[in-house]
Design a protein around this motif. Structure first.
Motif, PDB file in Angstrom:
ATOM      1  N   ASN A  44       6.332  -1.562  -8.915  1.00 19.19           N
ATOM      2  CA  ASN A  44       6.194  -0.118  -9.163  1.00 19.19           C
ATOM      3  C   ASN A  44       7.338   0.461 -10.002  1.00 19.19           C
ATOM      4  O   ASN A  44       7.466   1.671 -10.129  1.00 19.19           O
ATOM      5  CB  ASN A  44       6.086   0.630  -7.832  1.00 19.19           C
ATOM      6  N   ASP A 101       0.841  -1.212   0.000  1.00 24.19           N
ATOM      7  CA  ASP A 101       0.000   0.000   0.000  1.00 24.19           C
ATOM      8  C   ASP A 101       0.875   1.261   0.000  1.00 24.19           C
ATOM      9  O   ASP A 101       0.598   2.230  -0.705  1.00 24.19           O
ATOM     10  CB  ASP A 101      -0.910  -0.025   1.239  1.00 24.19           C
ATOM     11  N   LYS A 155       2.141   1.859  -3.440  1.00 24.30           N
ATOM     12  CA  LYS A 155       1.073   2.368  -4.315  1.00 24.30           C
ATOM     13  C   LYS A 155       0.957   3.888  -4.166  1.00 24.30           C
ATOM     14  O   LYS A 155       0.791   4.611  -5.135  1.00 24.30           O
ATOM     15  CB  LYS A 155      -0.259   1.723  -3.895  1.00 24.30           C
ATOM     16  N   ARG A 156       1.092   4.335  -2.915  1.00 20.62           N
ATOM     17  CA  ARG A 156       0.949   5.773  -2.653  1.00 20.62           C
ATOM     18  C   ARG A 156       2.214   6.565  -2.999  1.00 20.62           C
ATOM     19  O   ARG A 156       2.169   7.783  -3.093  1.00 20.62           O
ATOM     20  CB  ARG A 156       0.566   5.998  -1.180  1.00 20.62           C
ATOM     21  N   SER A 179       4.570   5.703  -5.662  1.00 24.30           N
ATOM     22  CA  SER A 179       5.154   4.968  -6.785  1.00 24.30           C
ATOM     23  C   SER A 179       6.202   5.804  -7.535  1.00 24.30           C
ATOM     24  O   SER A 179       6.921   5.276  -8.375  1.00 24.30           O
ATOM     25  CB  SER A 179       4.053   4.505  -7.737  1.00 24.30           C
TER      26      SER A 179
END
Ligand code: NAD
Ligand code: WQD
Length: 341
Positions: free
Chosen positions: A115, A67, A70-71, A73
């Motif tokens: 990522n 997570d 994801k925030r 990347s």
């Protein structure tokens, strides 16, 4: 560039954050504070005037780590310090060490792969060499059977990274094998914060000098060394931190000569325990209470780095001599005592 520093609230990580910020990098710290405190982040801001982004979570948690990536990347590179590091504790609780040190690395590498984050600097250790057959020890010297589960986590981690850069060509890495980092930032705002009784020499010396410990045991005085005490390559933590910035920049500017490179980070000079004590007494003016005792099980007799490869390829050389190391460690201990008042 935006650099993730895992373990950035820790001893070497905090000094590296300051050096990254000095060079204009934007820093994101992830640390679960298992061996550090949030005050360190405030003190980094006091030194650099810049607040790093800070997220507190455990990197062994796969979902939280995924997570996070994801925030974030758009991270350009990662310096991965987060790990447990106490040799004795790793012998008593190996599973805790394998889980923390290996699982967190796997989660980081997965985050890089998913990522497309290209660059990793990894904290390795001279412990991977054991007692080398030839001194000074070179990066190409054989890796010896690990003396402890901690040491084994560093060997396995290097192997995991080596396999990953082959399988996932988008990832490049540099493993830095530190010798014995000591000392603290000039400001005495950040330094080493051992929990409980220190295992390492310098914090034990400064805690003895300030009266927290009664006496320093010098482990072994019958080694085959100039004064009989064991020899190590002590390196100032700020010199070490600066090498990390150079390693990141090397990858970003595509100067790496292989998908994974390995460098020794030391001064290239071996010092005996008594030489370190003499330096401490000289710079602090404090007479240290110590006695010579039996060897500590698992200790190697002598190890110091061949730094030629790091000097040439990274254009980096440790600058600070032993008196600067011991003096900065002493100023840090005095500052800690002041803060407790
Ligand atoms: P440190 O304990 O001061 O810093 C490590 C930081 O990582 C701590 O702030 C801790 O809270 C954090 N951390 C640990 N596990 C975590 C996890 N699962 N998730 C999130 N954060 C986590 O240690 P240090 O001396 O700064 O060492 C940094 C790295 O350098 C380690 O990988 C260590 O093995 C390696 N190393 C240290 C030395 C040394 O003598 N200090 C020598 C060689 C290599
Ligand atoms: C240095 C010298 C001791 C304490 C450890 C890890 C290694 C790496 C660096 C992480 C030795 C002597 C110490 C004391 C003493 N860490 N000593 N009295 O053992 O060289 O290396 O930290 O990767 O993996 O093993 O460091 O600071 O413990 O010891 O006489 O109270 O000081 O015997 O000769 P070491 P250290």
């Amino acid at each position: 560039m935006k650099i993730l520093v895992t373990g950035g609230a820790g001893y070497i990580g905090s000094h590296t954050v300051v050096e990254l910020q000095k060079q204009g990098h934007q820093v994101v710290i992830v640390d679960n504070l298992s061996n550090s405190s949030a005050d360190v982040i405030d003190n980094i801001v006091k030194i650099s005037g810049v607040a790093p982004v800070f997220e507190k979570f455990d990197l062994t948690d796969q979902a939280l780590t995924a997570d996070f990536f994801k925030r974030h990347s758009n991270i350009d590179g990662i310096i991965h310090f987060a790990a447990f590091k106490a040799v004795g504790e790793s012998v008593a609780n190996p599973l805790m060490y394998y889980r923390n040190n290996i699982q967190s690395l796997i989660n980081i590498l997965e985050g890089m792969k998913v990522n497309k984050i290209p660059y990793l600097v990894f904290s390795s250790s001279c412990t991977v060499y054991g007692q080398p057959d030839e001194l000074p020890v070179k990066e190409t010297s054989p890796i010896k059977e690990a003396f402890s589960p901690y040491g084994f986590t560093k060997q396995v981690s290097e192997a995991i990274i080596r396999d990953s850069v082959v399988a996932y060509p988008g990832i490049k890495a540099i493993a830095l094998r530190y010798f014995n980092p000591i000392g603290a930032h000039d400001s005495a705002l950040i330094g080493e914060l051992p929990l409980g009784v220190p295992n390492n020499l310098l914090p034990f010396i400064t805690q003895t000098a300030i009266g927290i410990r009664q006496e320093l045991n010098v482990f072994g005085s019958d080694y085959n060394t100039p004064d009989g005490t064991a020899v190590r390559d002590y390196i100032h933590v700020v010199d070490l931190a600066q090498a990390h910035v150079i390693a990141v920049d090397r990858m970003i500017s595509r100067k790496s000569k292989a998908p994974m490179e390995v460098f020794n980070l030391g001064t290239g000079n071996g010092l005996t325990v008594l030489e370190v004590i003499n330096s401490f007494e000289r710079v602090s003016g404090v007479k240290l209470n110590y006695r010579l005792v039996e060897r500590r099980p698992g200790d190697v007799e002598k190890v110091w780095a061949d730094t030629a490869y790091a000097n040439e390829e990274l254009g980096w050389k440790a600058k600070k001599a032993v008196d600067e190391m011991t003096l900065s460690a002493w100023k840090w201990e005095l500052a800690l005592a002041d803060r407790k008042k």
